[in-house]
Design an enzyme around this catalytic site. Structure first.
Site, PDB file in Angstrom:
ATOM      1  N   GLU A 193       0.826  -1.215   0.000  1.00 49.80           N
ATOM      2  CA  GLU A 193       0.000   0.000   0.000  1.00 49.80           C
ATOM      3  C   GLU A 193       0.859   1.263   0.000  1.00 49.80           C
ATOM      4  OE1 GLU A 193      -2.390  -2.987   0.056  1.00 49.80           O
ATOM      5  OE2 GLU A 193      -1.045  -2.846   1.768  1.00 49.80           O
ATOM      6  N   ASN A 275      -0.928  -7.417  -3.640  1.00 48.48           N
ATOM      7  CA  ASN A 275      -1.640  -6.556  -4.586  1.00 48.48           C
ATOM      8  C   ASN A 275      -0.693  -5.665  -5.390  1.00 48.48           C
ATOM      9  OD1 ASN A 275      -1.442  -5.238  -1.773  1.00 48.48           O
ATOM     10  ND2 ASN A 275      -1.719  -3.487  -3.139  1.00 48.48           N
ATOM     11  N   ASP A 317      -7.683  -5.352  -4.473  1.00 42.03           N
ATOM     12  CA  ASP A 317      -6.698  -5.645  -3.430  1.00 42.03           C
ATOM     13  C   ASP A 317      -6.751  -7.117  -3.025  1.00 42.03           C
ATOM     14  OD1 ASP A 317      -4.632  -5.024  -1.504  1.00 42.03           O
ATOM     15  OD2 ASP A 317      -6.157  -5.079   0.061  1.00 42.03           O
TER      16      ASP A 317
END
Length: 607
Positions: A193, A275, A317
């Site tokens: 992220e 992801n 995700d």
């Protein structure tokens, strides 16, 4: 690494010899059910114990044998290790490593404090967790949140070596449990992220020097893809570059923060990647290889044998980091060497672990974002109405970004032939938003609000038949079941809940047999072992946190639904059921129960 086994202790009470296991001994040593030498119990990742002193008939009599407070109040996701007469427990940040004396009801032998950089807490995506340590050759190997892998002496806690592998200024952290294979310590990074470029790294177990690093994105030479590589569903070279726009692969995620498995016969290590970055798929056209993918690699060189991208051009995700349980099964009359992978996209994959070819894939959770998995291409078949888009809020996407299941590892029993899957029942509303990359800051580009899935419950504990690809039974829970699973030869499966229960259920029927009210929510990984006194014990860490429990662990504002990347909206009431905590619980049967006539004889170590 020098491989050897030498005697160090004799315990007359249990008639057991304790040994130091070399790296090449671990495959055999992990079969000794008196110990728990790896977070997943063994290289296959089954989390199955052959102990059966505690069984479905007497588990209702379990009681606390002793407890240990870790002194830390964040998410406790790790599995303790048991080596000989010592238990090793690692905490979330600040990553204290405790050695506890099993001969003295958990008396503290020593504690190692690695003193990680405080600033690492600020770039940890989803709590400051740690998922476990590894053991080999009289050493304990651990990862720190600020990207160091450390080797300490198992007997004294003395630091032997310490190697820096990542950079918190780029958003990198380390939360996964290492795996020792041969003379290598295998570790991966976190930070998908934050626009981190994912990797798996092998360290020399003797010296801590980097032996090789395999990136998840970029040219084949960086991904360690050579002439021996075969992907059953993707063709071409340098896909880690060509399936991205421009040089987006440099900040494309694909981190390796989940589980590693190893097949000694095939000499292959298996793991998944996370992801792609950012979450906003509109900003990254293409399949975005090799994010959300499974890899099989040679442990000595890191060279990839095969890869299978589970979710090309991931929209939601749906990380691919969940565990890969290695099984030998008879499917359609044929003996198959497979791996079982419960993906975040809600499908249970059974994959030929020698070739990477899909055997079956069926939903184990509520799914409406994907209508199925195309068996010819291996790709998910998307549902157009649920595709996430930039500038448009798409509602009721199932499963949510946390997946049908996240990191929480399942177990497998060779006796029942079933997988025991702790998982989520969550959906989400999601809107893509344009985001720019700034090193060390969030690179998400999405507004997400999670919610309970169909039925109104938020988690389940499910028994799954990997041969028939069908659910056998399932237990609904108030919150996501964020703990690991354990199953034993006593026909008992164990798991914990965020609302402070540690439970035992019948492995065949799912009938609840026992539960214990812990001091805080349970997201740890339960283990079983035989103590020096010859009794079987079950242990688990309690202390809520992780992504699911961040609202409590991080004292987050429940009025902000998009907090914790959208998980807050699904967990606004968690604080009504648990507070912060950090306690190890160890359970056993009363002495009168374990010694009564007619019970199975105590398990004797093969050492």
């Amino acid at each position: 690494m020098k491989t050897f086994s030498r005697l160090i202790v004799f315990s007359a009470a249990a008639c057991m010899l304790e040994v130091v296991y070399g790296a090449d001994d671990l495959q055999t040593a992990s079969q000794d059910d008196a110990q728990w030498l790896m977070p997943a119990k063994n290289y296959a990742g089954t989390r199955f114990s052959g102990l059966k002193q505690i069984d479905s008939a007497n588990v209702g009599e379990l009681q606390v044998a002793w407890e240990f407070s870790t002194g830390v109040l964040r998410g406790h996701e790790s599995a303790p290790l048991v080596v000989g007469d010592t238990m090793y427990v690692i905490t979330p940040y600040p990553n204290f490593l405790y050695a506890l004396d099993l001969k003295e009801a958990g008396a503290l032998k020593w504690v190692y404090k690695p003193d990680p950089t405080r600033a690492a807490q600020g770039v940890a995506c989803c709590d400051v967790v740690n998922r476990g340590v590894a053991y080999a050759d009289g050493r304990i190997f651990l990862n720190t949140l600020d990207n160091y892998t450390v080797a300490v002496d198992a007997k004294s806690g003395r630091e032997i070596w310490r190697t820096k592998l990542g950079d918190i200024s780029k958003g990198e952290t380390m939360t996964m449990a290492p795996l020792v294979v041969k003379d290598k310590v295998l570790v991966g990074n976190s930070g998908g992220e934050m626009g981190v470029r994912g990797w798996l790294t092998a360290l020399d177990a003797d010296t801590g020097k980097i032996a090789w690093r395999a990136y998840s994105t970029g040219p084949d030479k960086d991904v360690l893809i050579g002439d021996d590589f075969k992907s059953p569903y993707a063709k071409g070279s340098d896909l880690g570059v060509h399936t991205w726009q421009s040089d987006q692969w440099r900040t494309g995620g694909g981190t390796v923060w989940g589980w590693l498995s190893y097949d000694p016969d095939a000499d292959l290590v298996y793991y998944g990647t996370s992801n792609p970055g950012p979450w906003n798929a509109a900003q990254r056209p293409g399949d975005n290889a090799w994010t959300t993918a499974l890899f099989a690699r040679k442990p000595e060189t890191g060279m990839a044998k095969w890869a299978y991208q589970l979710n090309p051009h991931d929209l939601y995700d749906y990380d691919g980091v969940n565990e890969n349980v290695l099984l030998d099964l008879t499917i359609d009359g044929k003996q198959r060497k497979v791996l079982a992978h419960a993906d975040r996209n809600g499908f249970m994959y059974i994959i030929d672990r020698l070739t990477g070819e899909l055997v079956s894939a069926q939903p184990y959770a509520s799914v409406n974002s994907i209508s199925g998995i195309d068996t010819k291409t291996g790709r998910p078949v998307p549902v157009d109405a649920k595709k996430s888009e930039q500038g448009k809020m798409v509602r009721d996407i199932c499963p949510a970004a946390s997946g049908g299941k996240d990191w929480q590892p399942m177990a497998y029993s060779p006796q029942t032939g079933l997988l025991y899957v702790p998982h989520n029942n969550l959906c989400m509303d999601m809107e893509g938003m344009h985001v720019g990359y700034i090193a060390g800051t969030p690179f998400v580009g999405a507004k997400v609000a999670m919610k309970a899935g169909p039925g109104g419950y938020r988690g389940a504990f499910t028994a799954w038949d990997p041969v028939t690809a069908k659910k056998v039974w399932s237990i609904e829970e108030r919150f996501p079941v964020w703990s690991g699973a354990l199953v034993t030869a006593g026909s008992v499966a164990f798991y914990g809940t965020l609302d402070r229960w540690f439970k035992a259920v019948d492995a065949k029927s799912g009938k609840e047999l026992w539960k214990f009210r812990t001091g805080a929510g349970v997201i740890g990984q339960p283990i079983a072992f035989q103590g020096p006194d010859g009794k079987e014990y079950v242990a688990v860490l309690a202390g809520p946190g992780g992504w699911a429990g961040a609202v409590v662990a991080g004292n987050l504002d429940t009025k902000v639904p998009y907090g914790a990347l959208g998980f807050v909206n699904a967990m606004t009431d968690l604080g009504n059921y648990t507070s912060q905590g950090g306690t190890l619980y160890v359970f056993a049967l009363p002495t009168t129960t374990t010694n009564q006539a007619g019970r199975e004889p105590l398990h004797q170590s093969a050492r």
